[in-house]
Design a protein around this motif. Structure first.
Motif, PDB file in Angstrom:
ATOM      1  N   LEU A 158       0.831  -1.206   0.000  1.00 17.38           N
ATOM      2  CA  LEU A 158       0.000   0.000   0.000  1.00 17.38           C
ATOM      3  C   LEU A 158       0.863   1.253   0.000  1.00 17.38           C
ATOM      4  O   LEU A 158       1.823   1.346   0.762  1.00 17.38           O
ATOM      5  N   HIS A 159       0.497   2.215  -0.815  1.00 15.08           N
ATOM      6  CA  HIS A 159       1.052   3.564  -0.697  1.00 15.08           C
ATOM      7  C   HIS A 159       0.250   4.240   0.402  1.00 15.08           C
ATOM      8  O   HIS A 159      -0.968   4.352   0.306  1.00 15.08           O
ATOM      9  N   CYS A 160       0.921   4.640   1.467  1.00  9.55           N
ATOM     10  CA  CYS A 160       0.205   5.154   2.639  1.00  9.55           C
ATOM     11  C   CYS A 160       0.628   6.564   3.025  1.00  9.55           C
ATOM     12  O   CYS A 160       1.772   6.957   2.832  1.00  9.55           O
ATOM     13  N   SER A 161      -0.312   7.251   3.608  1.00 10.02           N
ATOM     14  CA  SER A 161      -0.023   8.524   4.258  1.00 10.02           C
ATOM     15  C   SER A 161      -0.319   8.345   5.734  1.00 10.02           C
ATOM     16  O   SER A 161      -1.249   7.639   6.101  1.00 10.02           O
ATOM     17  N   LYS A 207      -2.959  17.968  -1.328  1.00  6.81           N
ATOM     18  CA  LYS A 207      -1.645  18.262  -1.916  1.00  6.81           C
ATOM     19  C   LYS A 207      -0.566  17.243  -1.501  1.00  6.81           C
ATOM     20  O   LYS A 207       0.483  17.145  -2.134  1.00  6.81           O
ATOM     21  N   ASN A 208      -0.847  16.452  -0.454  1.00 10.00           N
ATOM     22  CA  ASN A 208       0.139  15.475   0.019  1.00 10.00           C
ATOM     23  C   ASN A 208      -0.183  14.024  -0.364  1.00 10.00           C
ATOM     24  O   ASN A 208       0.521  13.111   0.050  1.00 10.00           O
ATOM     25  N   ILE A 209      -1.230  13.825  -1.149  1.00  9.12           N
ATOM     26  CA  ILE A 209      -1.641  12.457  -1.481  1.00  9.12           C
ATOM     27  C   ILE A 209      -0.604  11.727  -2.343  1.00  9.12           C
ATOM     28  O   ILE A 209      -0.296  10.577  -2.118  1.00  9.12           O
ATOM     29  N   ASN A 210      -0.063  12.412  -3.355  1.00 12.25           N
ATOM     30  CA  ASN A 210       0.998  11.867  -4.215  1.00 12.25           C
ATOM     31  C   ASN A 210       0.651  10.492  -4.795  1.00 12.25           C
ATOM     32  O   ASN A 210       1.338   9.500  -4.569  1.00 12.25           O
ATOM     33  N   MET A 211      -0.420  10.439  -5.543  1.00 11.47           N
ATOM     34  CA  MET A 211      -0.855   9.174  -6.152  1.00 11.47           C
ATOM     35  C   MET A 211       0.182   8.601  -7.128  1.00 11.47           C
ATOM     36  O   MET A 211       0.199   7.399  -7.374  1.00 11.47           O
ATOM     37  N   THR A 250       2.413   4.324  -8.942  1.00 17.87           N
ATOM     38  CA  THR A 250       3.017   3.890 -10.205  1.00 17.87           C
ATOM     39  C   THR A 250       4.505   3.621 -10.006  1.00 17.87           C
ATOM     40  O   THR A 250       5.040   2.620 -10.491  1.00 17.87           O
ATOM     41  N   TYR A 251       5.156   4.525  -9.276  1.00 18.16           N
ATOM     42  CA  TYR A 251       6.596   4.379  -9.011  1.00 18.16           C
ATOM     43  C   TYR A 251       6.866   3.088  -8.226  1.00 18.16           C
ATOM     44  O   TYR A 251       7.748   2.308  -8.583  1.00 18.16           O
ATOM     45  N   MET A 252       6.078   2.851  -7.177  1.00 24.39           N
ATOM     46  CA  MET A 252       6.281   1.666  -6.352  1.00 24.39           C
ATOM     47  C   MET A 252       6.012   0.378  -7.143  1.00 24.39           C
ATOM     48  O   MET A 252       6.743  -0.600  -7.015  1.00 24.39           O
ATOM     49  N   LYS A 253       5.004   0.412  -7.987  1.00 25.21           N
ATOM     50  CA  LYS A 253       4.690  -0.761  -8.813  1.00 25.21           C
ATOM     51  C   LYS A 253       5.890  -1.112  -9.713  1.00 25.21           C
ATOM     52  O   LYS A 253       6.273  -2.271  -9.835  1.00 25.21           O
TER      53      LYS A 253
END
Length: 198
Positions: free
Chosen positions: A172-175, A183-187, A191-194
């Motif tokens: 999971l990409h988590c905050s 502005k901090n979600i950075n979806m 893609t980068y992590m995948k």
């Protein structure tokens, strides 16, 4: 469906130690169409000392004198309460999920035969904990809040070394901001992590 998106409703400790509120959280998650409702399982004695002080935001919001230990102890769910919530989930046709925050709790939740294990961000560098998870041969959700990509890679190495299969693990990409400002979600991190983690 193999690639169905799972929606997990985060109940966490928002029941405030009240089983009636916990049931209402299950009801709301079920009504919203979530696949799972997720709580938190922990043994306070395994997480904090009796002298640990509250965090700044807790002092500000609680407006009463208490300790970190007592705050957590009030939010701890007993075995009986877990069974009540699991039964209520079945009645409401939603799956029960919980995050175990310590080794004791990991072993404790085995008896419920859950189909997923959720690793909290704070345990991502706890290799002993990851080893125990890997040995359980279950699907794993790995949270990554406040982690570097190398820490995530190392966690995946440990999980795979001790028996978890690549296709059993969802990263999971988590905050760790609740709620996270837009502005901090950075979806794009997903893609980068995948790409980086395959």
């Amino acid at each position: 469906m193999k690639n169905k998106t799972l929606v997990i409703a985060e109940a966490g400790v928002n029941h405030n130690g009240n089983i009636k509120i916990a049931k209402k959280l299950i009801d709301a998650a079920s009504k919203a169409g979530a696949d799972y409702v997720k709580f938190q399982t922990f043994k306070t004695e395994e997480l904090v000392t009796s002298k640990a002080s509250l965090a700044g935001y807790q002092k500000k919001n609680l407006k009463k004198k208490t300790s970190q230990f007592q705050l957590l102890k009030n939010l701890e769910l007993s075995e009986f309460e877990h069974k009540i919530l699991i039964s209520h989930c079945k009645k409401k046709k939603i799956k029960f999920l919980t995050t175990a925050f310590d080794e004791y709790s990991l072993n404790f939740i085995k008896k419920f035969k859950l189909d997923l294990i959720k690793i909290p961000s704070g345990e991502l560098t706890n290799y002993h904990y990851l080893k125990i998870v890997a040995h359980q041969n279950k699907k794993i959700i790995l949270s990554t809040g406040m982690s570097t990509i190398s820490e995530v890679k190392n966690a995946l190495k440990v999980l795979k070394k001790y028996g978890a299969k690549q296709n059993q693990i969802t990263v999971l990409h988590c905050s760790t901001e609740y709620p996270v400002p837009f502005k901090n979600i950075n979806m794009n991190a997903m893609t980068y992590m995948k790409k980086i983690l395959n």
